[in-house]
Design a protein around this motif. Structure first.
Motif, PDB file in Angstrom:
ATOM      1  N   ASP A  92       2.204 -32.953  21.721  1.00 16.50           N
ATOM      2  CA  ASP A  92       1.030 -32.315  22.306  1.00 16.50           C
ATOM      3  C   ASP A  92       0.035 -33.429  22.617  1.00 16.50           C
ATOM      4  O   ASP A  92      -0.228 -34.295  21.778  1.00 16.50           O
ATOM      5  CB  ASP A  92       0.408 -31.293  21.357  1.00 16.50           C
ATOM      6  CG  ASP A  92      -0.713 -30.556  22.066  1.00 16.50           C
ATOM      7  OD1 ASP A  92      -0.424 -29.831  23.037  1.00 16.50           O
ATOM      8  OD2 ASP A  92      -1.887 -30.752  21.694  1.00 16.50           O
ATOM      9  N   GLY A  93      -0.471 -33.375  23.861  1.00 14.84           N
ATOM     10  CA  GLY A  93      -1.258 -34.505  24.337  1.00 14.84           C
ATOM     11  C   GLY A  93      -0.356 -35.374  25.209  1.00 14.84           C
ATOM     12  O   GLY A  93      -0.478 -36.608  25.231  1.00 14.84           O
ATOM     13  N   GLU A 208     -10.625 -22.333  24.773  1.00 10.43           N
ATOM     14  CA  GLU A 208      -9.800 -22.586  25.958  1.00 10.43           C
ATOM     15  C   GLU A 208      -9.490 -21.257  26.633  1.00 10.43           C
ATOM     16  O   GLU A 208      -9.262 -20.253  25.967  1.00 10.43           O
ATOM     17  CB  GLU A 208      -8.499 -23.338  25.573  1.00 10.43           C
ATOM     18  CG  GLU A 208      -7.706 -23.772  26.791  1.00 10.43           C
ATOM     19  CD  GLU A 208      -6.753 -24.948  26.552  1.00 10.43           C
ATOM     20  OE1 GLU A 208      -6.810 -25.596  25.484  1.00 10.43           O
ATOM     21  OE2 GLU A 208      -5.938 -25.227  27.464  1.00 10.43           O
TER      22      GLU A 208
END
Ligand code: IPD
Length: 267
Positions: A92-93, A208
């Motif tokens: 993730d990222g 988000e």
């Protein structure tokens, strides 16, 4: 073996597998000779995502062959009714990883009957292991984590997660609202780490418009176990379709929820 014992085994296994997968991702990050592509606009993929997910899937399958598996990069394995399902983001990222920025992690969650039981996030660059088990707490490298004691958005820092799935206009509106209410907005490119930092009290909130289950499930458990508030992500088929998300310290919940006014969010 009792159910509680098998979940304890899953919790321990997830930590070992996250460390092993993180070490692989870090080695490949440092040699930086991997291929990079795009799944869609601004949606990075590298060959290391697939390699890392394969490692995690095979380790978990060897240890728990009856469990289901949903990974960001591969098709899921069928989930036995009432059984445990692993929900995994190998890196993730990914955009950070692909561009040589050392801010990414491995995220592994285990869900059973609509309840998140285990959440583990490993940042291999800082060697930080965030690990939580439902009802047993959340820990950073073994030390208990607590969300911040923030009570005012004007003194808070809030990560505003970004992607193009909900559209740029909605992102700008969310960012505008967070800033107008006085919070300091951040975006660091890893939803899982952004949320883990809320659990660790390093940030006061995360919002988000749309996030996928593999990016946030492990961290949702961490925030909850660290005493924070999280909106009902698994409502309305969040596991397979994703959902909007608000996670924060309890002292800023009311203010953050009314500040961001996200349509259709299950609070
Ligand atoms: C993305 C990151 C980003 C978040 C997005 C995710 P990826 O995941 O977590 O911070 O805002 O919603 O899609 O592509 O790095 O695995």
């Amino acid at each position: 073996m009792k159910d509680a014992d098998t979940m304890q085994l899953r919790w321990l296994a997830a930590q070992g597998v996250a460390r092993e997968a993180g070490a692989l991702a870090r080695r490949r990050f440092e040699d930086s000779s991997f291929k990079v592509g795009f799944k869609g606009p601004q949606d990075y993929i590298t060959e290391v995502d697939g390699e890392t997910e394969d490692l995690i899937a095979s380790r978990l399958h060897e240890a728990f062959p009856g469990d289901g598996f949903i990974g960001e990069e591969t098709a899921g394995r069928p989930t036995p009714a009432g059984g445990a399902v692993w929900v995994v983001d190998p890196i993730d990222g990914t955009a950070n990883f692909a561009r040589g920025i050392p801010h990414f992690c491995v995220s592994i969650a285990c869900v059973r009957e609509g309840v998140i039981e285990v959440g583990v996030i490993y940042d291999p660059v800082r060697d930080e292991l965030f690990a939580g088990r439902r009802g047993h707490g959340a820990f950073l490298n073994g030390a208990p984590m607590r969300v911040s004691d923030a009570t005012s958005l004007a003194k808070s820092s809030v990560e505003v997660g970004w992607n193009l799935r909900a559209g740029a206009a909605k992102y700008l509106d969310l960012l505008r609202r967070v800033a107008l209410w006085g919070a300091s907005p951040f975006r660091t490119g890893s939803g899982a780490l952004g949320l883990a930092y809320v659990a660790a009290g390093r940030r006061d909130g995360y919002v988000e418009q749309h996030i996928n289950a593999w990016d946030c499930l492990a961290a949702i458990l961490l925030v909850t176990e660290a005493g924070g508030y999280v909106s009902d992500f698994l409502a309305n088929d969040g596991l397979t379709k994703g959902n909007p998300l608000i996670a924060c310290a309890p002292g800023v919940k009311e203010a953050l929820v009314s500040a961001v006014e996200i349509d259709g969010i299950a609070l």
